[in-house]
Design an enzyme around this catalytic site. Structure first.
Site, PDB file in Angstrom:
ATOM      1  N   ARG A 165      -4.528 -15.089  -9.491  1.00 19.15           N
ATOM      2  CA  ARG A 165      -4.667 -13.745  -8.898  1.00 19.15           C
ATOM      3  C   ARG A 165      -3.837 -13.597  -7.619  1.00 19.15           C
ATOM      4  NH1 ARG A 165      -6.463 -13.620 -13.217  1.00 19.15           N
ATOM      5  NH2 ARG A 165      -8.493 -12.842 -13.899  1.00 19.15           N
ATOM      6  N   SER A 238     -13.389  -6.951 -12.182  1.00 17.02           N
ATOM      7  CA  SER A 238     -14.177  -8.021 -11.542  1.00 17.02           C
ATOM      8  C   SER A 238     -14.130  -7.850 -10.025  1.00 17.02           C
ATOM      9  CB  SER A 238     -13.582  -9.390 -11.867  1.00 17.02           C
ATOM     10  OG  SER A 238     -13.562  -9.558 -13.254  1.00 17.02           O
ATOM     11  N   GLU A 345     -12.247  -9.769  -5.327  1.00 19.38           N
ATOM     12  CA  GLU A 345     -10.946  -9.606  -5.985  1.00 19.38           C
ATOM     13  C   GLU A 345     -10.247  -8.292  -5.598  1.00 19.38           C
ATOM     14  OE1 GLU A 345     -10.595 -11.013 -10.079  1.00 19.38           O
ATOM     15  OE2 GLU A 345      -9.301  -9.310 -10.486  1.00 19.38           O
TER      16      GLU A 345
HETATM   17  C1  LIG Z   1     -12.193  -2.023 -16.063  1.00 17.80           C
HETATM   18  C2  LIG Z   1     -11.234  -2.923 -15.331  1.00 17.80           C
HETATM   19  C3  LIG Z   1     -10.879  -4.139 -15.881  1.00 17.80           C
HETATM   20  C4  LIG Z   1      -9.978  -4.990 -15.222  1.00 17.80           C
HETATM   21  N1  LIG Z   1      -9.653  -6.183 -15.801  1.00 17.80           N
HETATM   22  C5  LIG Z   1      -8.793  -7.020 -15.191  1.00 17.80           C
HETATM   23  C6  LIG Z   1      -8.466  -8.282 -15.784  1.00 17.80           C
HETATM   24  O1  LIG Z   1      -8.940  -8.638 -16.848  1.00 17.80           O
HETATM   25  N2  LIG Z   1      -7.602  -9.079 -15.123  1.00 17.80           N
HETATM   26  C7  LIG Z   1      -7.035  -8.713 -13.936  1.00 17.80           C
HETATM   27  O2  LIG Z   1      -6.245  -9.514 -13.392  1.00 17.80           O
HETATM   28  N3  LIG Z   1      -7.322  -7.535 -13.363  1.00 17.80           N
HETATM   29  C8  LIG Z   1      -8.185  -6.675 -13.959  1.00 17.80           C
HETATM   30  N4  LIG Z   1      -8.504  -5.487 -13.360  1.00 17.80           N
HETATM   31  C9  LIG Z   1      -7.934  -5.134 -12.047  1.00 17.80           C
HETATM   32  C10 LIG Z   1      -6.706  -4.192 -12.122  1.00 17.80           C
HETATM   33  O3  LIG Z   1      -6.749  -3.387 -13.266  1.00 17.80           O
HETATM   34  C11 LIG Z   1      -5.395  -4.957 -12.118  1.00 17.80           C
HETATM   35  O4  LIG Z   1      -5.309  -5.769 -10.982  1.00 17.80           O
HETATM   36  C12 LIG Z   1      -4.197  -3.989 -12.164  1.00 17.80           C
HETATM   37  O5  LIG Z   1      -3.006  -4.708 -12.346  1.00 17.80           O
HETATM   38  C13 LIG Z   1      -4.049  -3.149 -10.895  1.00 17.80           C
HETATM   39  O6  LIG Z   1      -3.071  -2.174 -11.157  1.00 17.80           O
HETATM   40  P1  LIG Z   1      -2.984  -0.821 -10.350  1.00 17.80           P
HETATM   41  O7  LIG Z   1      -1.712  -0.149 -10.745  1.00 17.80           O
HETATM   42  O8  LIG Z   1      -4.213  -0.026 -10.541  1.00 17.80           O
HETATM   43  O9  LIG Z   1      -2.863  -1.358  -8.856  1.00 17.80           O
HETATM   44  P2  LIG Z   1      -3.522  -0.770  -7.525  1.00 17.80           P
HETATM   45  O10 LIG Z   1      -4.997  -0.952  -7.592  1.00 17.80           O
HETATM   46  O11 LIG Z   1      -3.033   0.586  -7.257  1.00 17.80           O
HETATM   47  O12 LIG Z   1      -2.922  -1.770  -6.447  1.00 17.80           O
HETATM   48  C14 LIG Z   1      -3.274  -3.128  -6.475  1.00 17.80           C
HETATM   49  C15 LIG Z   1      -2.338  -3.894  -5.524  1.00 17.80           C
HETATM   50  O13 LIG Z   1      -1.012  -3.830  -6.031  1.00 17.80           O
HETATM   51  C16 LIG Z   1      -0.129  -3.236  -5.063  1.00 17.80           C
HETATM   52  N5  LIG Z   1       0.844  -2.451  -5.827  1.00 17.80           N
HETATM   53  C17 LIG Z   1       0.601  -1.577  -6.829  1.00 17.80           C
HETATM   54  N6  LIG Z   1       1.758  -1.095  -7.324  1.00 17.80           N
HETATM   55  C18 LIG Z   1       2.755  -1.685  -6.620  1.00 17.80           C
HETATM   56  C19 LIG Z   1       4.184  -1.592  -6.649  1.00 17.80           C
HETATM   57  N7  LIG Z   1       4.832  -0.818  -7.523  1.00 17.80           N
HETATM   58  N8  LIG Z   1       4.894  -2.320  -5.736  1.00 17.80           N
HETATM   59  C20 LIG Z   1       4.247  -3.133  -4.828  1.00 17.80           C
HETATM   60  N9  LIG Z   1       2.923  -3.256  -4.777  1.00 17.80           N
HETATM   61  C21 LIG Z   1       2.180  -2.540  -5.651  1.00 17.80           C
HETATM   62  C22 LIG Z   1      -1.027  -2.403  -4.177  1.00 17.80           C
HETATM   63  O14 LIG Z   1      -0.429  -2.230  -2.896  1.00 17.80           O
HETATM   64  C23 LIG Z   1      -2.260  -3.278  -4.119  1.00 17.80           C
HETATM   65  O15 LIG Z   1      -2.032  -4.331  -3.204  1.00 17.80           O
HETATM   66  C24 LIG Z   1      -9.410  -4.600 -13.985  1.00 17.80           C
HETATM   67  C25 LIG Z   1      -9.772  -3.364 -13.434  1.00 17.80           C
HETATM   68  C26 LIG Z   1     -10.669  -2.536 -14.084  1.00 17.80           C
HETATM   69  C27 LIG Z   1     -11.029  -1.209 -13.473  1.00 17.80           C
END
Ligand SMILES: Cc1cc2nc3c(=O)[nH]c(=O)nc-3n(C[C@H](O)[C@H](O)[C@H](O)COP(=O)(O)OP(=O)(O)OC[C@H]3O[C@@H](n4cnc5c(N)ncnc54)[C@H](O)[C@@H]3O)c2cc1C
Length: 351
Positions: A165, A238, A345
């Protein structure tokens, strides 16, 4: 590029929680990014790069700085041969649509990461992982905008220093880059990864078609992780990471569970431990469960009974304070009863 003021962040997060960003803009390319960072520097504002908001908890007071939402689009095949394909995907593409596209084309590698909300760019940030697969295994390189030099750079997978992570993007170099593209290396020959317990049960003989594996992952996830399609299902996946222990720490934990709980609980721990990337992990959900915290609630927030790693916006009107209070209660109860310090997380914004 439009720079907006006082934009409520709740709708931009999967928790559906969070106050306003003082400034908010959407960027599509490096020119927008430059403009956004110049504005932030001129006004001495902190910045936060937003994807799909699925790994965040934004405070009720919001973020007193500039939120930069990345919305570039596009998928391009860079090269392919009989064995593999190099696929370049823009950050703003919805991750699960990209997985669906790869599965339709019978390209192996992304299927175990099905049904994870969020955008493609963020996949590299916390080296997203699920069901025995991690982003680092399929990421070839990452194209970023460097806010210090104003240059576009191509980072190799090694440069990103992926861990559990983690990557340079959420540790040492946090805030330095906007990720604009990720190039994935996918296999055209079947490579099912079915060693994770839940998946193994679905495919006892091994094998399995690519789309069957995706469907199995979606089915398993739907039972445990409410997909945040509406506020009442709001969550950030999570909330707690699975603790990584050295063998000696594991032995101590086992002894503590034997004396603090009973021998059966200590034996279950032995069965539940698993190895991931040569690291010994224990499921945080098991610790939460044995501490009797599965039905804990605070205000509008609740522990998700089917998967206690998840905190859910149960009423649809939970506050960030409800969620954080609940998370802290879980953390301190688990620490008191087992000696293990759980780590959060999702990223906490504006606290
Ligand atoms: C129902 C559910 C299930 C999930 N299951 C998992 C799982 O199985 N495994 C897992 O690892 N995660 C899981 N997650 C967490 C999450 O979905 C992931 O971490 C996902 O990759 C986050 O993407 P996001 O675009 O929403 O990022 P955001 O929440 O918008 O941002 C997360 C981080 O990434 C940075 N960021 C985002 N985009 C960029 C970019 N283009 N450039 C630089 N930095 C950036 C942000 O600044 C922040 O630090 C889950 C979440 C939910 C709600």
């Amino acid at each position: 590029m439009n720079i907006l003021k006082d934009v409520i962040l709740a709708p931009y997060t999967t928790f559906k929680i969070g106050g306003p960003a003082r400034y908010f803009c959407v960027v599509h390319d490096q020119f927008d990014a430059l403009e956004a960072f110049e504005f932030a520097e001129k006004h001495r504002l902190q910045t936060f790069v937003l994807g799909g908001g699925s790994n965040l908890l934004v405070s009720d007071e919001g973020f007193n700085g500039m939120v930069i939402k990345v919305e570039d689009k596009g998928i391009e095949i860079l090269s392919q041969d009989d064995n593999q394909v190099l696929l370049k995907v823009a950050s703003g593409e919805v991750w699960d649509k990209v997985v669906e596209f790869a599965v339709k084309n019978i390209w192996w590698g992304m299927e175990n990461l099905s049904h994870i909300p969020g955008s493609t760019g963020a996949i590299a940030v916390q080296n997203v992982g699920a069901y025995g697969q991690e982003a680092k295994n399929i990421i070839e390189s990452v194209v970023v905008f460097n806010r210090e030099t104003h240059e576009i750079q191509n980072l190799s997978s090694n440069d990103c220093k992926f861990g559990y992570r983690s990557s340079i993007f959420n540790t040492a170099q946090k805030g330095k880059y906007i990720i604009f593209y990720i190039t994935f290396k996918l296999s055209k020959t079947a490579r099912p990864i079915l060693n994770y317990r839940d998946l193994k049960l679905q495919f006892p003989e091994g094998g399995g078609q690519l789309n069957e594996i995706r469907q199995a992952v979606v089915k398993i996830r739907d039972i445990k992780f409410p997909f945040p399609t509406e506020a009442k299902k709001g969550n950030a996946g999570s909330f707690f990471k699975n603790p990584i222990l050295a063998q000696s720490e594991f032995n101590e934990l086992k002894a503590r569970l034997q004396s603090g709980f009973n021998k059966e609980v200590a034996d279950v721990l032995e069965k539940k431990k698993f190895t991931d990337n040569a690291q010994l992990k224990i499921p945080a959900a098991f610790l939460i469960d044995i501490c009797g915290l599965k039905d804990l609630e605070k205000g509008g927030a609740a522990i998700n009974h089917n998967q206690p790693l998840v905190i859910i916006n149960k009423t649809g009107a939970a506050t960030a304070k409800d969620v954080l209070d609940l998370a802290n209660r879980v953390k301190s109860a688990v620490q008191n009863k087992t000696g293990i310090e759980l780590q959060f997380e999702p990223e906490l914004i504006g606290f």
